[in-house]
Motif scaffolding. Structure first.
Motif, short mmCIF file in Angstrom:
data_model
loop_
_atom_site.label_atom_id
_atom_site.label_comp_id
_atom_site.label_asym_id
_atom_site.label_seq_id
_atom_site.Cartn_x
_atom_site.Cartn_y
_atom_site.Cartn_z
N ALA A 157 0.69 -1.24 0.07
CA ALA A 157 0.07 -0.03 -0.03
C ALA A 157 0.79 1.28 0.00
O ALA A 157 0.81 2.12 0.82
CB ALA A 157 -0.84 0.07 1.34
N GLY A 158 1.42 1.40 -1.22
CA GLY A 158 2.35 2.62 -1.17
C GLY A 158 3.80 2.76 -0.89
O GLY A 158 4.56 3.62 -0.75
N HIS A 159 4.11 1.44 -0.26
CA HIS A 159 5.79 1.55 0.23
C HIS A 159 6.37 0.58 -0.61
O HIS A 159 7.42 0.12 -0.07
CB HIS A 159 5.52 0.74 1.74
CG HIS A 159 4.98 1.57 2.91
ND1 HIS A 159 5.26 2.59 3.14
CD2 HIS A 159 3.67 1.73 3.32
CE1 HIS A 159 4.54 3.48 4.15
NE2 HIS A 159 3.31 2.42 4.02
N GLY A 160 5.89 0.22 -1.53
CA GLY A 160 6.72 -0.74 -2.66
C GLY A 160 7.81 0.09 -3.25
O GLY A 160 8.69 -0.84 -3.84
N ARG A 161 7.87 1.08 -3.09
CA ARG A 161 9.09 1.63 -3.86
C ARG A 161 10.34 2.24 -2.85
O ARG A 161 10.97 2.78 -2.98
CB ARG A 161 8.78 3.02 -4.63
CG ARG A 161 7.60 2.69 -5.45
CD ARG A 161 7.36 3.67 -6.58
NE ARG A 161 8.71 4.26 -7.11
CZ ARG A 161 8.74 5.40 -8.16
NH1 ARG A 161 7.71 6.04 -8.50
NH2 ARG A 161 9.71 5.47 -8.70
N ILE A 162 10.12 1.67 -1.60
CA ILE A 162 10.98 1.73 -0.53
C ILE A 162 12.02 0.57 -0.55
O ILE A 162 11.38 -0.61 -0.33
CB ILE A 162 10.43 2.12 0.80
CG1 ILE A 162 9.58 3.49 0.64
CG2 ILE A 162 11.49 2.34 1.74
CD1 ILE A 162 8.96 3.71 2.03
N PRO A 163 13.29 0.48 -0.72
CA PRO A 163 14.19 -0.44 -0.46
C PRO A 163 13.83 -1.58 0.72
O PRO A 163 13.44 -0.83 1.86
CB PRO A 163 15.60 0.03 -0.44
CG PRO A 163 15.43 1.25 -0.85
CD PRO A 163 14.30 1.88 -0.60
N SER A 164 13.77 -2.65 0.55
CA SER A 164 13.27 -3.71 1.70
C SER A 164 14.36 -4.91 1.57
O SER A 164 14.44 -5.23 0.39
CB SER A 164 11.94 -3.75 1.57
OG SER A 164 11.47 -4.40 0.43
N ARG A 165 13.81 -5.78 2.38
CA ARG A 165 14.70 -7.26 2.23
C ARG A 165 13.82 -7.94 0.99
O ARG A 165 14.38 -8.68 0.24
CB ARG A 165 14.48 -7.81 3.55
CG ARG A 165 15.45 -7.38 4.51
CD ARG A 165 15.46 -8.33 5.88
NE ARG A 165 16.13 -7.82 6.78
CZ ARG A 165 16.47 -8.28 8.12
NH1 ARG A 165 15.63 -9.50 8.50
NH2 ARG A 165 17.16 -7.77 8.91
N ALA A 166 12.53 -7.90 1.09
CA ALA A 166 11.84 -8.47 -0.11
C ALA A 166 12.19 -7.99 -1.47
O ALA A 166 12.01 -8.71 -2.12
CB ALA A 166 10.09 -8.41 0.38
N GLY A 167 12.38 -6.63 -1.53
CA GLY A 167 12.69 -5.98 -2.83
C GLY A 167 14.12 -6.61 -3.05
O GLY A 167 14.33 -6.95 -4.25
N THR A 168 14.96 -6.63 -2.11
CA THR A 168 16.52 -7.28 -2.39
C THR A 168 16.29 -8.73 -3.06
O THR A 168 16.99 -9.11 -3.90
CB THR A 168 17.34 -7.11 -1.30
OG1 THR A 168 17.27 -5.72 -1.02
CG2 THR A 168 18.90 -7.56 -1.69
N ALA A 169 15.39 -9.45 -2.26
CA ALA A 169 15.48 -10.94 -2.64
C ALA A 169 14.79 -11.17 -4.08
O ALA A 169 15.08 -11.93 -4.85
CB ALA A 169 14.53 -11.54 -1.61
N TYR A 170 13.93 -10.17 -4.31
CA TYR A 170 13.11 -10.17 -5.46
C TYR A 170 14.14 -9.99 -6.84
O TYR A 170 14.28 -10.55 -7.85
CB TYR A 170 11.87 -9.28 -5.88
CG TYR A 170 11.50 -8.82 -6.92
CD1 TYR A 170 10.87 -9.51 -8.10
CD2 TYR A 170 11.84 -7.43 -7.63
CE1 TYR A 170 10.47 -9.42 -9.17
CE2 TYR A 170 11.33 -7.01 -8.75
CZ TYR A 170 10.79 -7.88 -9.54
OH TYR A 170 10.27 -7.38 -10.78
N TYR A 171 15.05 -9.04 -6.51
CA TYR A 171 16.03 -8.19 -7.51
C TYR A 171 17.05 -9.72 -7.68
O TYR A 171 17.45 -9.79 -8.96
CB TYR A 171 16.73 -7.08 -6.95
CG TYR A 171 17.76 -6.57 -7.95
CD1 TYR A 171 17.12 -5.46 -8.55
CD2 TYR A 171 18.90 -6.83 -7.95
CE1 TYR A 171 17.96 -4.85 -9.60
CE2 TYR A 171 19.88 -6.39 -9.05
CZ TYR A 171 19.14 -5.24 -9.82
OH TYR A 171 20.32 -4.66 -10.70
N VAL A 172 17.34 -10.23 -6.72
CA VAL A 172 18.40 -11.22 -6.86
C VAL A 172 17.89 -12.36 -7.59
O VAL A 172 18.64 -12.78 -8.70
CB VAL A 172 18.97 -11.67 -5.59
CG1 VAL A 172 19.76 -12.97 -5.37
CG2 VAL A 172 19.67 -10.72 -4.57
N VAL A 173 16.64 -12.84 -7.24
CA VAL A 173 16.03 -13.96 -7.95
C VAL A 173 15.70 -13.71 -9.32
O VAL A 173 16.13 -14.54 -10.23
CB VAL A 173 14.81 -14.48 -7.29
CG1 VAL A 173 14.08 -15.61 -8.01
CG2 VAL A 173 14.97 -14.96 -5.78
#
Length: 421
Positions: free
Chosen positions: A69-85
């Protein structure tokens, strides 16, 4: 955030949501057209499985963004894992067919939004490896020339992405600073509004206190005037009547009766003036401009002096205390003009100027030296101190300009406080 900023934000959100699908589709289409690059059936199966895995990964991530809900563009562990995969899948696809480097280029789009801190440089470098390998003819390089080309392309891609990342970070810092500045301005505006409201409340309180102080001052002034004028006049009348009672002849009695009648008329006039100063009845039915107009007209008819009244600026309904103060100052000034100035012309001007009201009274009389009068009497003389106290009581001030033989000009400047609704 403005409407334009909101629209740009929405478009970027659409790019991040649908961009990976589009680049994956382009890579798959080009890979299918260049089918000779994948000679073994196993590579086809592997590529298909990886494409399906990429789609599933993207569906998962888009769902995660929605839940955040609006926080998807903030760096996070989930975002890092998504980027790596995603990078692993893109690297494997580019290893099978170089055209899948289009999908690997998605790492350039959102590294700053998925990976925190300095780790994003490593993510960009990893994406540059995949893209450079595809640009040099595919992974792994199969000759020395291809290795040299791969190294050069890797340096070029990394340098380009470093510059872009640096510019992006600077823009982020500027955006953050602008946001902080806007927030600080909003806090300042809020504080200023609170201060303005507090000042308005304080001013209203001061007016109430001034009114209470004014009542006490008016009582003292009225008592002094009764003692100095009416009481003395009555004493004189009694003395004259006592003389009449013991007068030896009629002529002497008449003389003293005339004196007694004159003292009575004078005392009556003083009583009327005191009552008029105590309660400005002129303001009961009219605003200050109309009350001043009538006061000046009546004064001119009574004294025979040519008197004019002028209003400048948009007239407003003033607070009762402000109106009463200015009217009393005008009455006192005109009374001084009639008694002392020997003027042939007088003018009164009421000016509404922004957050101030200015009352000017001028005449062409004999004038005087204000400093000399103050030194001689210890006060302003001619009721000037009383007018000055009235103005200062409502946070205003009175200035006097006069010179012997050149008339007198008084100016009272007070804050413009509007009438209570």
């Amino acid at each position: 955030m403005t409407a334009a900023d909101t629209q740009i934000e929405r478009r970027w959100e659409q790019v991040h949501t649908w961009g990976p699908y589009g680049l994956l589709g382009i890579g798959a289409l080009l890979a299918a057209v260049s089918s000779e690059l994948m000679s073994a059936p196993g590579e086809w199966y592997a590529a298909g499985g990886l494409v399906l895995a990429a789609i599933v990964l993207q569906l998962w991530w888009n769902g995660t963004r929605s839940r955040r809900a609006g926080h998807g563009r903030i760096p996070s562990r989930a975002g890092t894992a998504y980027y790596v995969v995603r990078w692993v899948i893109a690297f494997a696809l580019a290893w099978i067919n170089p055209f899948f480097a289009f999908y690997a280029a998605t790492g350039y789009m959102d590294a700053d939004e998925l990976i925190p801190g300095m780790w994003r440089r490593l993510g960009l470098f990893a994406s540059a490896i995949t893209v450079a390998g595809s640009q040099s003819g595919g992974l792994p390089p199969k000759s020395v020339a291809q290795w040299i080309g791969f190294a050069g392309l890797l340096v070029a891609n990394s340098a380009l992405q470093t510059v872009v990342a640096h510019l992006t970070e600077q823009e982020e810092q500027r955006s953050h600073q602008r946001a902080e500045t806007i927030s600080e301005l909003e806090r300042t505006n809020t504080a200023l509004q609170q201060a303005h409201d507090e000042n308005a409340a304080l001013h209203a309180q001061l007016l109430v206190q001034a009114r209470e102080a004014g009542v006490a001052d008016e009582r003292r002034r009225l008592a002094a005037e009764i003692h100095d004028t009416i009481a003395q006049g009555l004493t004189g009348i009694i003395a004259q009547l006592q003389v009449v009672a013991n007068a030896p002849d009629l002529d002497i009695a008449r003389t003293h009766l005339d004196r007694a009648a004159g003292l009575a008329r004078h005392s009556l006039g003083e009583a009327r003036r005191s009552v008029q100063n105590l309660a400005p009845v002129a303001l009961e039915n009219d605003g200050l401009p109309e009350a001043l107009k009538n006061t000046v007209a009546e004064w001119g008819e009574r004294t025979g002096v040519r008197a004019e009244f002028t209003v400048t600026g948009p007239a407003e309904q003033l607070h009762d205390e402000v109106s009463a103060t200015l009217l009393r100052i005008a009455q006192e000034a005109l009374s001084n003009t009639a008694r002392h100035a020997r003027a042939t012309r007088a003018g009164v001007t009421l000016t509404f100027l922004g957050d101030e009201v200015i009352l000017d009274i001028r005449d062409d009389g004999g004038g005087f030296d204000p400093l000399a009068v103050r030194e001689r009497t210890g006060t302003g003389g001619f009721g000037l101190d009383g007018m000055r106290v009235r103005a200062e009581r409502i946070a205003g001030h009175l200035t006097v300009e006069s010179e012997p033989g050149h008339g007198t000009a008084l100016s009272a400047r007070v804050p413009l406080v509007r009438h209570d609704p």
